[in-house]
Design an enzyme around this catalytic site. Structure first.
Site, mmCIF file in Angstrom:
data_model
loop_
_atom_site.group_PDB
_atom_site.id
_atom_site.type_symbol
_atom_site.label_atom_id
_atom_site.label_comp_id
_atom_site.label_asym_id
_atom_site.label_seq_id
_atom_site.Cartn_x
_atom_site.Cartn_y
_atom_site.Cartn_z
ATOM 1 N N LEU A 505 8.167 -6.309 5.385
ATOM 2 C CA LEU A 505 7.621 -6.730 4.136
ATOM 3 C C LEU A 505 7.970 -5.532 3.015
ATOM 4 C CD1 LEU A 505 3.838 -7.968 5.380
ATOM 5 C CD2 LEU A 505 5.471 -9.137 4.241
ATOM 6 N N GLY A 506 8.084 -4.450 3.848
ATOM 7 C CA GLY A 506 8.356 -3.413 2.767
ATOM 8 C C GLY A 506 8.299 -1.840 3.433
ATOM 9 N N GLY A 511 6.363 4.704 6.867
ATOM 10 C CA GLY A 511 6.986 3.934 7.726
ATOM 11 C C GLY A 511 7.138 2.224 7.188
ATOM 12 N N PRO A 512 7.799 1.653 7.802
ATOM 13 C CA PRO A 512 8.038 0.258 7.350
ATOM 14 C C PRO A 512 6.758 -0.708 7.577
ATOM 15 C CG PRO A 512 9.319 0.507 9.260
ATOM 16 C CD PRO A 512 8.716 1.770 8.829
ATOM 17 N N VAL A 513 6.620 -1.740 6.943
ATOM 18 C CA VAL A 513 5.707 -2.839 7.262
ATOM 19 C C VAL A 513 6.206 -4.180 7.606
ATOM 20 C CG1 VAL A 513 3.424 -3.671 6.276
ATOM 21 C CG2 VAL A 513 4.225 -1.484 5.515
ATOM 22 N N ASP A 624 -2.275 8.566 -2.664
ATOM 23 C CA ASP A 624 -1.103 7.613 -2.955
ATOM 24 C C ASP A 624 -1.561 6.437 -3.585
ATOM 25 O OD1 ASP A 624 1.289 7.223 -3.361
ATOM 26 O OD2 ASP A 624 1.835 6.842 -1.429
#
Ligand SMILES: *[C@@H]1O[C@H](CO)[C@@H](O)[C@H](O)[C@H]1NC(C)=O
Ligand SMILES: *[C@@H]1O[C@H](CO)[C@@H](O)[C@H](O)[C@H]1NC(C)=O
Ligand SMILES: *[C@@H]1O[C@H](CO)[C@@H](O)[C@H](O)[C@H]1NC(C)=O
Ligand SMILES: *[C@@H]1O[C@H](CO)[C@@H](O)[C@H](O)[C@H]1NC(C)=O
Length: 817
Positions: A505-506, A511-513, A624
């Site tokens: 997803l992104g 880290g990546p999702v 964030d």
């Protein structure tokens, strides 16, 4: 008649012309300087003349920058006594002093030169440093000036000026603020060096201390860590038999900078003139936050800005009056758990990372070592603490305190060590005491400690085996003791199609999702944490459990986690509408968000953040918050994601600072980006940026306007000041009935992004403001107001630095050693 007339005119011209083109830097005793004429220093840096601040019509004689279009007065002669009317003049009188008289010839101000000898041909010269000096014509030696304006500062310390005392003449140079921008007379604040044994720089408000910079420790004032060596300024401090003073200089002499004591903002501000942008950029400003309030936490209290409450007792101390302490009245401070009885069994505990306490009652010796210092302090019952007087080269010299220790704070960086006297029973293990009993205690404690450690270790192993067994038996998670489903790696891997690129997803900060679908059809989002987390497994689990307990309709739900070997993954509910940024910044999709939707989203985010900050037991600072971290469910309800991430992933949440600044430029508050100081107020800043982005549909970072180089914040601020804020939305919303709400949101956004954290509202107040229509305070200038920099063009070729901005420039500037 005509001839006479024209003759008269030309005589008049002859007489007037030299006045107008007058550009000398010097006048002698026979040449008064009258209103309308000015002195200009040789290189043209400074100008001296008559001026009227504001529209009072009162006349003052002052010095300002010649080449800076924003009139910036750095010194005023007759600050407390203006001249009415315009026929005053500045001149050297027969006694060799400088005098200023009004049109009737009465003296308004004089330099009171106290020279015993009558000067020979005195001249008055304006130097390029901004110093106005009275000297003998033939004698250009700075040692022999008859008088100089640098000895009588107004509110500004220019490079090369001294703040402090000449002990032989008794001259004490201190800054005092202007009453207000239209009135240069001495205001409430003074900035001076107090001549204690260990001299201390402090701002006084009338007759009480307002803020201490702290004593000079060889490198900087103890309480102003940002004075550390840096590429822009050179700071120095001298303390000897003749003089005690602080001064600074610029490493690059062609830069223009000033330090000013500002009554309006109640702070010491250091500005640098930015030639390309033609404005004074605020380089640093102190005090920074509530912890700088003088003596806030009382005796033996220390202020920790990231703690709640911010006042804490030093270790081995307790509140003197717990009732008052608990209602945040810290003035009575703290007392020892065990009173001192002053025997030779006393010792010292070492405290680190501190701003040194008030040095009013101290004793200093420059040549003693730390050991000698300790021995001397131990012998005198009233010596409460000691440390090195100078921290350079590993430390040297000795300073001892003879009073309650007040006005300390924990510093994010560059704090100092302090050795505080303790009775034998309260000494830390490291605190050296040669008493056998203490040694015995240590040995016993150590033995008990290691037995406990072994027991705990065995229990841990037993638990681990046990849990593993149970998991193998059930094939699923052991959730009773975790209160959080623990998914196994195989389940997650297969749900995400082996972490295929299609299911990605992104990529988030940690880290990546991936998108996954469980066997029962439930859709999930899996965040696969990068492997270099510095954290142990157990702490990670604990943190994740805590985060899983956070439940709010505007937070993404954590469903479970997966920990196996090096792999750590978090499993969240899946939200089909993806993130907010894919809507608001998209030309077509943004049409699906009318004002009511946007307002609903803003309020939802505000409530989610409020929950994180205040209502949950954890008090999480997101760090964030940005458009891509807000997800939308199928009804377009906003849900904040990635909260608490800094906790399980190596961020040190209990400290108010961090070496690893997580976050995104464009959303980061200046104090966080520059000093690594985070707080709920840095989140409020990010929220403000996000709010303005949602309202305007424009990105703060990467914002472009053909007429100027401001970022979105700067652009919004400029339009706000010019009272045309509606240009920000520029026909975005068709329905004009909502304009009031739109304006209110812009107003609230600007309040959230103010430069100083203490000016920003807390989230509960933001939620309140969003839900009501009462009057709002006026916002002050936002932080990180400019965006672009000439360097950007240079760097735009490298794709990595495409959006290089002034934000990053200031980060490197301030953090460089
Ligand atoms: C100067 O003298 C005149 C007449 O005596 C008086 O009216 C005026 O107020 C005086 N001006 C100042 C500035 O003292
Ligand atoms: C000093 O500053 C000026 C202008 O700000 C710049 O042009 C020059 O390159 C700088 N010099 C050095 C040595 O950095
Ligand atoms: C003092 O601060 C105010 C507001 O913060 C600002 O407008 C003003 O220019 C400052 N004064 C000086 C002398 O820099
Ligand atoms: C302890 O130090 C204080 C402050 O310097 C001094 O006045 C006092 O005489 C000293 N006492 C002893 C016993 O040395």
């Amino acid at each position: 008649m005509d001839i006479i007339c024209s003759l008269f005119v030309s005589i008049e011209l002859l007489y007037v012309l030299p006045k107008i083109s007058y550009a000398a830097d010097t006048i002698s005793a026979s040449q008064p300087l009258s209103d309308g004429r000015t002195l200009i220093s040789k290189q043209g840096s400074f100008e001296l003349g008559f001026f009227s601040p504001g529209d009072s019509g009162e006349k003052y004689v002052g010095i300002w920058y010649k080449n800076i279009p924003v009139k910036t007065v750095v010194w005023v002669a007759n600050r407390d006594k203006p001249i009415n009317g315009s026929a005053g003049a500045l001149m050297i009188n027969t006694a060799g002093s400088l005098i200023l008289h009004d049109q009737n010839g009465s003296i308004v101000w004089s330099s009171n030169a106290s020279s015993l000898k009558l000067p020979q041909n005195p001249v008055l010269q304006l130097l390029d440093s901004g110093n106005l000096v009275l000297r003998n014509e033939k004698d250009d030696n700075s040692e022999s000036y008859l008088w100089q304006s640098f000895d009588y500062p107004s509110d500004t310390l220019l490079p090369g000026m001294k703040l402090g005392s000449d002990l032989s003449t008794g001259l004490n140079r201190q800054l005092s603020s202007w009453k207000n921008p239209d009135d240069p007379s001495a205001g409430e604040f003074t900035y001076r060096i107090d001549l204690y044994s260990y001299p201390d720089a402090a701002v006084w408000k009338l007759s009480s201390k307002y803020f201490r910079c702290g004593p000079w420790n060889g490198l900087r004032f103890s309480g102003v860590p940002e004075l550390k060596p840096n590429p822009v300024f050179e700071f120095s401090f001298k303390s000897n038999q003749e003089e005690v003073y602080f001064t600074y200089d610029l490493k690059n002499k062609s830069m223009v900078s000033r330090l000013v004591l500002n009554q309006t903002s109640s702070s010491i501000e250091r500005y640098v003139w930015i030639e390309d942008e033609q404005f004074w950029k605020l380089y640093a400003s102190t005090p920074k936050d509530n912890c700088d309030v003088y003596g806030l936490c009382g005796a033996h209290g220390t202020c920790v800005i990231s703690e709640s409450p911010i006042c804490q007792c030093l270790e081995k101390f307790k509140p003197k009056s717990p009732e008052k302490w608990n209602i945040m009245d810290w003035s009575e401070g703290c007392i020892r758990n065990t009173p001192l009885n002053c025997g030779n069994t006393d010792g010292f505990n070492k405290f680190t990372g501190l701003k040194l306490p008030d040095s009013a009652n101290t004793w200093v010796n420059e040549s003693m070592t730390l050991e000698e210092c300790r021995a001397k302090c131990l012998k005198n019952c009233s010596c409460m603490a000691y440390t090195n007087a100078d921290i350079r080269g590993g430390g040297s010299g000795c300073v001892m305190w003879f009073d309650d220790l007040t006005d300390m704070r924990q510093l994010a960086a560059n704090g100092q060590d302090l050795y505080i006297r303790m009775p034998a029973s309260e000494l830390d293990h490291e605190g050296q005491s040669d008493r056998r009993a203490v040694k015995m205690l240590v040995i016993i404690a150590a033995t008990i400690g290691s037995v406990c450690a072994i027991l705990i270790f065995c229990y841990y192993i037993w638990r681990k085996v046990n849990v593993q067994e149970r998991r193998e038996n059930s094939g699923e998670a052991g959730n009773e003791d975790l209160e959080l489903p623990l998914l196994d790696l195989a389940t997650v891997t297969s749900s995400t199609n082996n972490f295929s690129d299609d299911s990605k997803l992104g990529e988030g900060g940690f880290g990546p999702v991936y998108k996954g679908t469980l066997a029962d059809g439930q859709e999930i989002a899996v965040k696969r944490l990068s492997k270099n987390s510095g954290q142990g497994l157990k702490e990670f689990k604990n943190e994740v459990i805590l985060i899983a307990k956070l439940q709010h309709r505007n937070l993404v739900r954590l469903l479970g986690c997966c920990i196996q070997g090096e792999e750590k993954m978090l499993v969240y509910e899946y939200l089909p509408n993806k993130s907010l940024d894919s809507f608001i910044f998209d030309q077509t999709k943004c049409k699906r968000l009318d004002w009511n939707r946007r307002f609903h989203i803003i309020c939802g985010i505000a409530r989610g953040l409020l929950y994180l900050h205040q209502d949950s037991r954890l008090r999480i600072i997101h760090r964030d918050l940005k458009a891509s971290n807000v997800l939308l469910d199928h009804e377009m309800n906003p849900k904040i994601s990635d909260f608490g991430m800094a906790r399980p992933f190596g961020g040190d949440q209990t400290e108010g600072n961090t070496n690893k600044v997580v976050g995104t430029f464009g959303y980061m508050a200046p104090e966080y980006a520059v000093d690594g100081l985070f707080s709920i107020k840095s989140d409020v800043f990010s929220f403000g940026v996000l709010l303005l982005e949602i309202v305007t549909g424009k990105k703060n970072r990467g914002f472009f306007h053909p007429n100027h180089s401001l970022n979105l914040l700067g652009h919004a601020w400029t339009l706000w000041k010019e009272e045309r804020p509606l240009e920000l939305i520029d026909g975005l919303y068709e329905d004009s009935s909502s304009l009031f709400e739109v304006l209110r949101c812009i107003h609230i956004g600007l309040l959230c992004v103010q430069q100083h954290p203490e000016d920003r509202p807390i989230m509960s107040y933001v939620v309140l403001m969003l839900g009501s229509d009462g009057a709002l305070p006026q916002p002050k200038q936002p932080g990180f107001f400019i965006n672009r920099n000439p360097l950007e063009e240079v760097d735009s070729s490298s794709s990595k630095n495409k959006s290089y901005s002034a934000n990053e420039i200031s980060v490197t500037l301030l953090n460089a050693r």
